[in-house]
Design an enzyme around this catalytic site. Structure first.
Site, PDB file in Angstrom:
ATOM      1  CE  LYS A   1      17.464 -72.444 -21.278  1.00 26.44           C
ATOM      2  NZ  LYS A   1      17.291 -71.129 -21.900  1.00 26.44           N
TER       3      LYS A   1
ATOM      4  N   GLY B   1      23.224 -64.759 -14.826  1.00 23.68           N
ATOM      5  CA  GLY B   1      24.393 -63.883 -14.717  1.00 23.68           C
ATOM      6  C   GLY B   1      25.560 -64.579 -14.033  1.00 23.68           C
TER       7      GLY B   1
ATOM      8  CB  CYS C   1       9.588 -71.846 -17.703  1.00 23.25           C
ATOM      9  SG  CYS C   1       9.256 -70.159 -17.165  1.00 23.25           S
TER      10      CYS C   1
ATOM     11  CG  ASN D   1      11.621 -73.019 -21.658  1.00 24.36           C
ATOM     12  OD1 ASN D   1      12.037 -73.576 -20.643  1.00 24.36           O
ATOM     13  ND2 ASN D   1      11.240 -71.753 -21.660  1.00 24.36           N
TER      14      ASN D   1
ATOM     15  CB  THR E   1      16.949 -68.582 -14.600  1.00 23.35           C
ATOM     16  OG1 THR E   1      15.557 -68.870 -14.771  1.00 23.35           O
ATOM     17  CG2 THR E   1      17.436 -67.704 -15.733  1.00 23.35           C
TER      18      THR E   1
ATOM     19  CB  SER F   1      15.469 -69.374 -25.534  1.00 24.72           C
ATOM     20  OG  SER F   1      14.121 -69.047 -25.789  1.00 24.72           O
TER      21      SER F   1
ATOM     22  CB  ILE G   1       9.833 -62.539 -19.111  1.00 26.36           C
ATOM     23  CG1 ILE G   1      11.282 -62.126 -18.822  1.00 26.36           C
ATOM     24  CG2 ILE G   1       9.254 -61.771 -20.276  1.00 26.36           C
ATOM     25  CD1 ILE G   1      11.534 -60.676 -18.633  1.00 26.36           C
TER      26      ILE G   1
ATOM     27  CE  LYS H   1      10.066 -64.872 -24.143  1.00 25.00           C
ATOM     28  NZ  LYS H   1      10.731 -64.840 -22.820  1.00 25.00           N
TER      29      LYS H   1
ATOM     30  CG  LEU I   1       7.807 -68.709 -20.825  1.00 23.88           C
ATOM     31  CD1 LEU I   1       7.448 -70.195 -20.900  1.00 23.88           C
ATOM     32  CD2 LEU I   1       9.150 -68.468 -21.485  1.00 23.88           C
TER      33      LEU I   1
END
Ligand SMILES: Cc1cc2nc3c(=O)[nH]c(=O)nc-3n(C[C@H](O)[C@H](O)[C@H](O)COP(=O)(O)O)c2cc1C
Length: 315
Positions: free
Chosen positions: A162, A214, A127, A124, A190, A21, A69, A43, A71
Site C-alpha cells: 500500500k 474522501g 501510514c 501498510n 491518505t 483497511s 486513529i 484493519k 493504528l
C-alpha cells in the site's frame, strides 16, 4: 448478465469492490451482506497492543475527512486467535493488513500471518503519521524496496504493497515495490493534512496532523493510479474518494483492477452493496459484458495541439 469477476494477482474476486483497511470490521454485517463484497480487508494489525492516538481522532472537512486513529490494535495474537476465525464465517477472500516499525519485524509479521485463511497480505508501509523509516517506508524507494523484498522472502501469499500519496515520486516507489516482489499495489493511503479549530485555536484532532481521505483526494489518487499502472506490470487497487459508481468506473479506466472504499462507508454504511449493484447496472447500460475489460480502457490520446483543438471546437 454482467461478469463482475476480477483477478488480482491470482486471487479471484467476485467483484472489484472492497473496503479500505481500517474502515471494515465484521460488525458491518449488521447492515450489509458481507458475502457480497469482493474481498474483506482487515484493519492493520501490529505485533503488540497499541492504544492508538489521543481523541478526537477524526474531523470532517469540505470534501472528506481527516483522521489520525494511530493504528490501535489488540495485537497479532488476538488477530490470529480471535479475529481470523470471525472473518472466516464469511466467503470473500481475506486480506490481512500488517504494519511494523522496522523492516525486520515487518518481515516477521508477514511470516506470522501467512496462515490458512489469509488470502493475501497488504503491507501498510504508508501510514501518513508514522516516520519514514518507522512504518512509513513508502515515502522512499530504497526503504520500500528493502521492506517489500524482506517480506517477499518470508511468504508464498500474494503481497499487496500500500503506497503513500505523500511520497515525492510515487511512480519510483511503485517501481521499487514491484521490483521488491509485490504482487499488487494498493494506491493509496491518505494525504497528510492539518485542520485547525479556529474557536479553540488548536488542531481539530488529537494527534495534530492526520490523513485526508474522501472525494477531495480522488483526482490526485486517480492520477497516481494512472501513472503507476503505466509504470508497472502488476495489478493496482485504486483507493481514494470513491462515493459513487462512476468513481469506481473512473478508477478502473485509469488502470485499476479493483478498488477500495473508506470515507463513503462513514457517510453511508450500506454504500458497498449499492456500489456493486450500481456497477453491474452501469456495465449493462453501457454494453460492457466483463468488468475486467474496463481496466486501463481510458481512451488515452496525446493532448491535441492547442490551436488545432480550439479551431475544431469553433467548427
Ligand atoms: C478512519 C480511517 C481509518 C483508517 N485506517 C487504516 C488502516 O488501519 N490501515 C490502512 O492501511 N489504511 C487505513 N485507512 C486508509 C484507508 O484504507 C484509505 O486508504 C483512505 O481512507 C483513502 O480512501 P477513502 O478516500 O475512500 O477514505 C484509514 C482511513 C480512515 C478514514
Amino acid at each position: 448478465m454482467v461478469d463482475l469477476r476480477v483477478n488480482v494477482a491470482g486471487l479471484e474476486l467476485a467483484n472489484p469492490i472492497m473496503h479500505g483497511s481500517g474502515t471494515f470490521s465484521t460488525e458491518i454485517g449488521q447492515v450489509i451482506d458481507i458475502n457480497r463484497l469482493g474481498a474483506m480487508v482487515a484493519k492493520t494489525v501490529s505485533r503488540d497492543f497499541r492504544s492508538g492516538n489521543p481523541p478526537p481522532r477524526v474531523a470532517e472537512v469540505e470534501g472528506g475527512m481527516i483522521n489520525s486513529i494511530g493504528l490501535p490494535t489488540k495485537g497479532l495474537r488476538h488477530f490470529l486467535e480471535t479475529q481470523l476465525p470471525e472473518y472466516k464465517h464469511f466467503k470473500p477472500p481475506l486480506i490481512c493488513s500488517v504494519s511494523a516499525e522496522t523492516a525486520d519485524d515487518f518481515a516477521n509479521m508477514v511470516a506470522d500471518v501467512s496462515v490458512p485463511g489469509v488470502d493475501a497480505i497488504e503491507l501498510n508501509i504508508s501510514c501518513p503519521t508514522r516516520k519514514p523509516g518507522g512504518g512509513n517506508f513508502a515515502l522512499n524507494e530504497e526503504h520500500t524496496h528493502k521492506v517489500v523484498a524482506m517480506c517477499r522472502a518470508r511468504t508464498e501469499k500474494p503481497i499487496w504493497a500500500k503506497l503513500s500519496p505523500n511520497a515525492g515520486d510515487v511512480v519510483g516507489v511503485a517501481e521499487a515495490a514491484a521490483a521488491g516482489g509485490a504482487n499488487a499495489l494498493t494506491v493509496a493511503n491518505t494525504i497528510l493534512g492539518l485542520k485547525i479549530d479556529v474557536n479553540r485555536r488548536r488542531p481539530s484532532i488529537g494527534n495534530k496532523l492526520g490523513g485526508l481521505s474522501g472525494p477531495g483526494i480522488k483526482p490526485i489518487i486517480m492520477r497516481m493510479v494512472y501513472q503507476c499502472a503505466k509504470a508497472v506490470n502488476i495489478p493496482i487497487i485504486g483507493v481514494g474518494g470513491i462515493v459513487k459508481v462512476e468513481d469506481v468506473v473512473e478508477y478502473l479506466l485509469a488502470g485499476a483492477t479493483a478498488v477500495q472504499v473508506g470515507y463513503a462507508t462513514f457517510r453511508n454504511p450500506t454504500v458497498m452493496p449499492a456500489l456493486i449493484d450500481g456497477l453491474a447496472a452501469w456495465c449493462e447500460r453501457n454494453g460492457v459484458a466483463r468488468v475486467a475489460d474496463l481496466t486501463g480502457a481510458m481512451i488515452d490520446e496525446a493532448p491535441a495541439d492547442t490551436y488545432v483543438a480550439a479551431g475544431a471546437a469553433l467548427g
